[in-house]
Each structure stands twice: as C-alpha cells, then as structure tokens.
Design a protein around this motif. Structure first.
Motif, mmCIF file in Angstrom:
data_model
loop_
_atom_site.group_PDB
_atom_site.id
_atom_site.type_symbol
_atom_site.label_atom_id
_atom_site.label_comp_id
_atom_site.label_asym_id
_atom_site.label_seq_id
_atom_site.Cartn_x
_atom_site.Cartn_y
_atom_site.Cartn_z
ATOM 1 N N ASN A 179 48.164 41.875 51.500
ATOM 2 C CA ASN A 179 48.627 42.238 49.900
ATOM 3 C C ASN A 179 49.845 41.361 49.811
ATOM 4 O O ASN A 179 50.713 41.751 49.094
ATOM 5 C CB ASN A 179 49.205 43.732 49.999
ATOM 6 N N ARG A 180 49.730 40.124 50.426
ATOM 7 C CA ARG A 180 50.925 39.206 50.323
ATOM 8 C C ARG A 180 50.780 38.635 48.834
ATOM 9 O O ARG A 180 49.405 38.101 48.519
ATOM 10 C CB ARG A 180 51.176 38.026 51.169
ATOM 11 N N TYR A 181 51.632 37.947 48.343
ATOM 12 C CA TYR A 181 51.676 37.199 46.992
ATOM 13 C C TYR A 181 51.056 35.933 46.971
ATOM 14 O O TYR A 181 51.366 35.203 48.179
ATOM 15 C CB TYR A 181 53.012 37.190 46.419
ATOM 16 N N GLU A 182 50.031 35.462 46.486
ATOM 17 C CA GLU A 182 49.601 34.244 46.156
ATOM 18 C C GLU A 182 49.501 33.885 44.822
ATOM 19 O O GLU A 182 49.159 34.395 43.971
ATOM 20 C CB GLU A 182 47.941 34.248 46.851
ATOM 21 N N LYS A 183 49.431 32.599 44.590
ATOM 22 C CA LYS A 183 49.592 31.971 43.281
ATOM 23 C C LYS A 183 48.051 32.146 42.648
ATOM 24 O O LYS A 183 48.346 32.753 41.197
ATOM 25 C CB LYS A 183 49.800 30.386 43.270
ATOM 26 N N LYS A 184 47.234 32.518 43.162
ATOM 27 C CA LYS A 184 45.758 32.661 42.308
ATOM 28 C C LYS A 184 45.650 34.224 42.014
ATOM 29 O O LYS A 184 44.951 34.369 41.113
ATOM 30 C CB LYS A 184 44.393 32.528 43.451
ATOM 31 N N ASP A 185 46.878 35.148 42.303
ATOM 32 C CA ASP A 185 46.929 36.399 41.794
ATOM 33 C C ASP A 185 47.155 36.369 40.437
ATOM 34 O O ASP A 185 46.918 37.245 39.744
ATOM 35 C CB ASP A 185 48.056 37.283 42.417
ATOM 36 N N LEU A 186 47.702 35.190 39.834
ATOM 37 C CA LEU A 186 47.989 35.093 38.305
ATOM 38 C C LEU A 186 47.001 35.199 37.565
ATOM 39 O O LEU A 186 47.002 35.514 36.249
ATOM 40 C CB LEU A 186 48.965 33.932 38.197
ATOM 41 N N ILE A 187 45.510 35.065 37.907
ATOM 42 C CA ILE A 187 44.590 35.056 37.295
ATOM 43 C C ILE A 187 44.466 36.355 36.506
ATOM 44 O O ILE A 187 43.740 36.418 35.422
ATOM 45 C CB ILE A 187 43.219 34.768 38.404
#
Length: 191
Positions: A179-187
């Motif tokens: 559940n760590r933030y990743e840039k791809k979560d912005l999708i």
C-alpha cells in the motif's frame, strides 16, 4: 482490477496478507469468529493469519503492569516504570514546555524506553525529537499506512489536494500487494 476480497473465515491467508483492511474490519472479523478482538492492528492481523492458517483461536491475555506514578512530578523526578501518558503528565509538560506540547509517538517511545532517567532529561529529549523531525523525514510506524501514503503522495504531488490523495489511497488499498504510494496510482484521477 480485481475487487478486494471480503474478509471472512474462508479467505486464504495469503490472499488476506495481500490486501489492506481497516482495523475496524479486523475487529469485526475477530468478534464474528470468537477471536480476541483487542490489540493493535498488527496483533489483530497476526491473530487472523494464524486463525486462517490453522483454525487456532489463541487468546493471549495482556497483563498491564502497574505504573508507579509519582504524587508530585519535578524536573528531578525519575521516569516511572510502565509510563502512561496521563493528564497529570500532560499538565507537567505544558507547564515546562508550553501550550504547544503534545505526546507525539517518538516522545512516547522515548519515555517508555528510558525508565529511571529524570523528567529534565525527558524535556531535553523532547526538544531533540522536535529538532530531528524538522531536519529529517520521520519514520511512520507500519500500522499507519494511510499516513505514510498521504505524506509520500504530497511529497511527489505538491499541486494536488487532499481529495486527490484520498482517492488514490482508496484505489491503492483495493489492489493486491503493498500500500505504498507509487506515481502510477495517479491513474485513478483520470477516470
């Protein structure tokens, strides 16, 4: 995207480990399956994993050791065993440090790990902890995944708002694995 599986007694423990569940959901599962439902999120998670893997309903009792809280707290008073953040302690620290004082997590840990040191030393430690927090990225304990995610989201997206961060968090916790933030979560913001 696979939907997050419902937490029930038929869930495979490996699947359970791969998804994020709220503490409230873990407590409800424990209550519904006659498991001990007290403890922090990590303890509840471990208890559920053991139950899903073995069927064991292990009950561990937590004996609270008595604290020897002093009648009067002075700068020379020694920090007692099994320190508990009480209103008397809060009042003392606010008198010594000021109205901005709060029992932050790092300071609480310091107090619990430094039995026998003086309250004067604890005040010095408090100021050092505040200074360290200003100069470096603090570590957020594992059970505070949401806080870690939101902090990392804003570190990477200064132009976004809290609603964007929460939308990404909800998307992330519905996914398998970490559940760590990743840039791809912005999708999820473009949907």
């Amino acid at each position: 995207m696979m939907e997050r599986p419902i937490l029930d007694k038929n869930l495979d423990s490996d699947t359970f480990k791969n998804y994020y569940y709220l503490k409230e959901e873990l407590i409800n599962f424990c209550k519904n399956n006659n498991l001990q439902s007290i403890g922090n999120k990590e303890e509840l998670t471990d208890r559920i994993i053991e139950y899903l893997e073995t069927g064991n309903k292990t009950f561990k009792t937590h004996k609270k050791e008595k604290t020897n809280m002093p009648d009067i707290i002075t700068l020379d008073t020694k920090i007692e065993n099994n320190f508990v953040c009480s209103e008397r302690h809060r009042k003392f620290y606010k008198e010594q440090i000021g109205k901005s004082f709060s029992f932050n997590v790092l300071f609480q840990k310091w107090l619990k790990n430094n039995t026998g040191k003086t309250y004067q030393e604890s005040i010095e430690a408090y100021y050092k902890i505040l200074e360290d927090k200003k100069n470096s990225k603090t570590t957020i304990d594992k059970q505070f995944e949401y806080n870690t995610y939101i902090r990392d989201f804003f570190h990477d997206n200064k132009n976004k708002n809290l609603n964007d961060a929460i939308k990404c968090w909800k998307y992330k916790k519905s996914l398998k694995d970490h559940n760590r933030y990743e840039k791809k979560d912005l999708i999820i913001l473009s949907k």
